[in-house]
Design a protein around this motif. Structure first.
Motif, PDB file in Angstrom:
ATOM      1  N   GLU A  62      37.748  44.742  49.818  1.00  0.00           N
ATOM      2  CA  GLU A  62      37.323  43.397  50.476  1.00  0.00           C
ATOM      3  C   GLU A  62      38.158  42.328  50.026  1.00  0.00           C
ATOM      4  O   GLU A  62      38.437  42.180  48.827  1.00  0.00           O
ATOM      5  CB  GLU A  62      35.791  43.121  50.019  1.00  0.00           C
ATOM      6  CG  GLU A  62      35.304  41.919  50.692  1.00  0.00           C
ATOM      7  CD  GLU A  62      33.882  41.846  49.962  1.00  0.00           C
ATOM      8  OE1 GLU A  62      33.222  40.735  50.580  1.00  0.00           O
ATOM      9  OE2 GLU A  62      33.201  42.630  49.511  1.00  0.00           O
ATOM     10  N   GLY A  63      38.571  41.483  50.799  1.00  0.00           N
ATOM     11  CA  GLY A  63      39.282  40.389  50.611  1.00  0.00           C
ATOM     12  C   GLY A  63      40.936  40.622  50.429  1.00  0.00           C
ATOM     13  O   GLY A  63      41.890  39.891  50.212  1.00  0.00           O
ATOM     14  N   ILE A  64      41.301  41.996  50.648  1.00  0.00           N
ATOM     15  CA  ILE A  64      42.863  42.462  50.760  1.00  0.00           C
ATOM     16  C   ILE A  64      43.279  42.776  51.867  1.00  0.00           C
ATOM     17  O   ILE A  64      42.884  43.706  52.475  1.00  0.00           O
ATOM     18  CB  ILE A  64      43.023  43.498  49.739  1.00  0.00           C
ATOM     19  CG1 ILE A  64      42.325  43.353  48.427  1.00  0.00           C
ATOM     20  CG2 ILE A  64      44.492  44.148  49.476  1.00  0.00           C
ATOM     21  CD1 ILE A  64      42.961  42.051  47.591  1.00  0.00           C
ATOM     22  N   GLY A  65      43.946  41.878  52.789  1.00  0.00           N
ATOM     23  CA  GLY A  65      44.665  42.087  53.839  1.00  0.00           C
ATOM     24  C   GLY A  65      45.897  42.775  53.995  1.00  0.00           C
ATOM     25  O   GLY A  65      46.405  43.078  52.513  1.00  0.00           O
ATOM     26  N   GLU A  66      46.644  42.681  54.718  1.00  0.00           N
ATOM     27  CA  GLU A  66      48.060  43.375  54.692  1.00  0.00           C
ATOM     28  C   GLU A  66      48.899  42.822  53.818  1.00  0.00           C
ATOM     29  O   GLU A  66      49.822  43.271  53.180  1.00  0.00           O
ATOM     30  CB  GLU A  66      48.723  43.496  56.107  1.00  0.00           C
ATOM     31  CG  GLU A  66      50.009  44.252  56.137  1.00  0.00           C
ATOM     32  CD  GLU A  66      50.617  44.426  57.817  1.00  0.00           C
ATOM     33  OE1 GLU A  66      51.537  44.944  57.917  1.00  0.00           O
ATOM     34  OE2 GLU A  66      49.982  43.913  58.725  1.00  0.00           O
ATOM     35  N   ASP A  87      45.508  41.770  35.231  1.00  0.00           N
ATOM     36  CA  ASP A  87      46.949  41.968  35.586  1.00  0.00           C
ATOM     37  C   ASP A  87      46.997  41.638  37.095  1.00  0.00           C
ATOM     38  O   ASP A  87      48.219  41.053  37.487  1.00  0.00           O
ATOM     39  CB  ASP A  87      47.343  43.361  35.489  1.00  0.00           C
ATOM     40  CG  ASP A  87      47.570  43.774  33.956  1.00  0.00           C
ATOM     41  OD1 ASP A  87      47.427  42.837  33.063  1.00  0.00           O
ATOM     42  OD2 ASP A  87      47.654  45.052  33.758  1.00  0.00           O
ATOM     43  N   LEU A  88      45.916  41.846  37.938  1.00  0.00           N
ATOM     44  CA  LEU A  88      45.980  41.516  39.462  1.00  0.00           C
ATOM     45  C   LEU A  88      46.199  39.906  39.615  1.00  0.00           C
ATOM     46  O   LEU A  88      46.705  39.525  40.639  1.00  0.00           O
ATOM     47  CB  LEU A  88      44.873  42.143  40.225  1.00  0.00           C
ATOM     48  CG  LEU A  88      45.137  43.579  40.216  1.00  0.00           C
ATOM     49  CD1 LEU A  88      43.654  44.201  40.773  1.00  0.00           C
ATOM     50  CD2 LEU A  88      46.176  44.022  41.045  1.00  0.00           C
ATOM     51  N   LYS A  89      45.828  39.052  38.687  1.00  0.00           N
ATOM     52  CA  LYS A  89      45.906  37.798  38.819  1.00  0.00           C
ATOM     53  C   LYS A  89      47.340  37.286  39.083  1.00  0.00           C
ATOM     54  O   LYS A  89      47.627  36.145  39.617  1.00  0.00           O
ATOM     55  CB  LYS A  89      45.292  36.850  37.500  1.00  0.00           C
ATOM     56  CG  LYS A  89      43.781  37.065  37.656  1.00  0.00           C
ATOM     57  CD  LYS A  89      43.235  36.274  36.190  1.00  0.00           C
ATOM     58  CE  LYS A  89      42.040  36.316  36.339  1.00  0.00           C
ATOM     59  NZ  LYS A  89      41.390  35.488  35.190  1.00  0.00           N
ATOM     60  N   ASN A  96      40.242  34.542  41.363  1.00  0.00           N
ATOM     61  CA  ASN A  96      39.176  35.258  40.668  1.00  0.00           C
ATOM     62  C   ASN A  96      38.234  35.583  41.753  1.00  0.00           C
ATOM     63  O   ASN A  96      37.461  36.871  41.272  1.00  0.00           O
ATOM     64  CB  ASN A  96      38.605  34.156  39.640  1.00  0.00           C
ATOM     65  CG  ASN A  96      39.586  34.035  38.503  1.00  0.00           C
ATOM     66  OD1 ASN A  96      40.441  34.868  38.102  1.00  0.00           O
ATOM     67  ND2 ASN A  96      39.457  32.743  37.945  1.00  0.00           N
ATOM     68  N   GLY A  97      37.733  35.094  42.687  1.00  0.00           N
ATOM     69  CA  GLY A  97      36.884  35.246  43.523  1.00  0.00           C
ATOM     70  C   GLY A  97      37.080  36.872  44.397  1.00  0.00           C
ATOM     71  O   GLY A  97      36.191  37.691  44.186  1.00  0.00           O
ATOM     72  N   ILE A  98      38.134  37.031  44.481  1.00  0.00           N
ATOM     73  CA  ILE A  98      38.712  38.428  45.301  1.00  0.00           C
ATOM     74  C   ILE A  98      38.676  39.345  44.003  1.00  0.00           C
ATOM     75  O   ILE A  98      38.043  40.580  44.390  1.00  0.00           O
ATOM     76  CB  ILE A  98      40.132  38.284  45.840  1.00  0.00           C
ATOM     77  CG1 ILE A  98      40.144  37.459  47.006  1.00  0.00           C
ATOM     78  CG2 ILE A  98      40.653  39.706  46.132  1.00  0.00           C
ATOM     79  CD1 ILE A  98      41.484  37.093  47.701  1.00  0.00           C
ATOM     80  N   LEU A  99      39.002  39.083  42.946  1.00  0.00           N
ATOM     81  CA  LEU A  99      38.818  39.992  41.810  1.00  0.00           C
ATOM     82  C   LEU A  99      37.586  40.413  41.663  1.00  0.00           C
ATOM     83  O   LEU A  99      36.939  41.714  41.268  1.00  0.00           O
ATOM     84  CB  LEU A  99      39.510  39.564  40.508  1.00  0.00           C
ATOM     85  CG  LEU A  99      40.957  39.462  40.458  1.00  0.00           C
ATOM     86  CD1 LEU A  99      41.541  38.868  39.178  1.00  0.00           C
ATOM     87  CD2 LEU A  99      42.029  40.620  40.734  1.00  0.00           C
ATOM     88  N   GLU A 100      36.474  39.545  41.696  1.00  0.00           N
ATOM     89  CA  GLU A 100      35.389  39.738  41.383  1.00  0.00           C
ATOM     90  C   GLU A 100      34.756  40.566  42.352  1.00  0.00           C
ATOM     91  O   GLU A 100      33.832  41.711  42.099  1.00  0.00           O
ATOM     92  CB  GLU A 100      34.298  38.312  41.487  1.00  0.00           C
ATOM     93  CG  GLU A 100      32.826  38.575  41.065  1.00  0.00           C
ATOM     94  CD  GLU A 100      32.902  38.932  39.675  1.00  0.00           C
ATOM     95  OE1 GLU A 100      31.763  39.597  39.330  1.00  0.00           O
ATOM     96  OE2 GLU A 100      33.724  38.768  38.693  1.00  0.00           O
TER      97      GLU A 100
END
Length: 108
Positions: A62-66, A87-89, A96-100
């Protein structure tokens, strides 16, 4: 002729009932809220490994496009593997929203 139409209608309705029952047991129920990908997985091993997943698999998050998926792969190739969610930051565009949203759907 009338009998054949009734027979076809009964067969059609039977197929619809079978399809509805099949879907009822294959898709998790929600209250209209977004369902994390992890709701569909049975085991932890089914999570997406951000250190090995190709672009198309990362795009399932979710939230990760191409664009973000390619950035993850590029960063991984240039800097080595990720060891934790934080680490993905380092990836441009990953907030932070996508990581959550994705933390429960990924592994390292």
């Amino acid at each position: 002729m009338h009998k054949n139409v009734r027979l076809l209608l009964c067969a059609f309705c039977g197929c619809l009932v079978f399809l509805m029952i099949s879907l009822m047991f294959s898709v998790p129920w929600t209250s209209g809220e977004a369902v994390p990908i992890s709701a569909y997985f049975q085991e932890q091993e089914d999570k997406i490994n951000v250190n090995t997943a190709p672009v198309l698999e990362l795009m399932c998050l979710e939230g990760i496009g191409e664009k973000r998926a390619k950035a993850i792969v590029t960063y991984r190739e240039e800097h080595g593997t990720f060891s934790c969610v934080e680490d993905l930051k380092e990836i441009p565009g990953i907030s932070n929203g996508i990581l959550e949203k994705i933390k429960d759907d990924i592994t390292f």
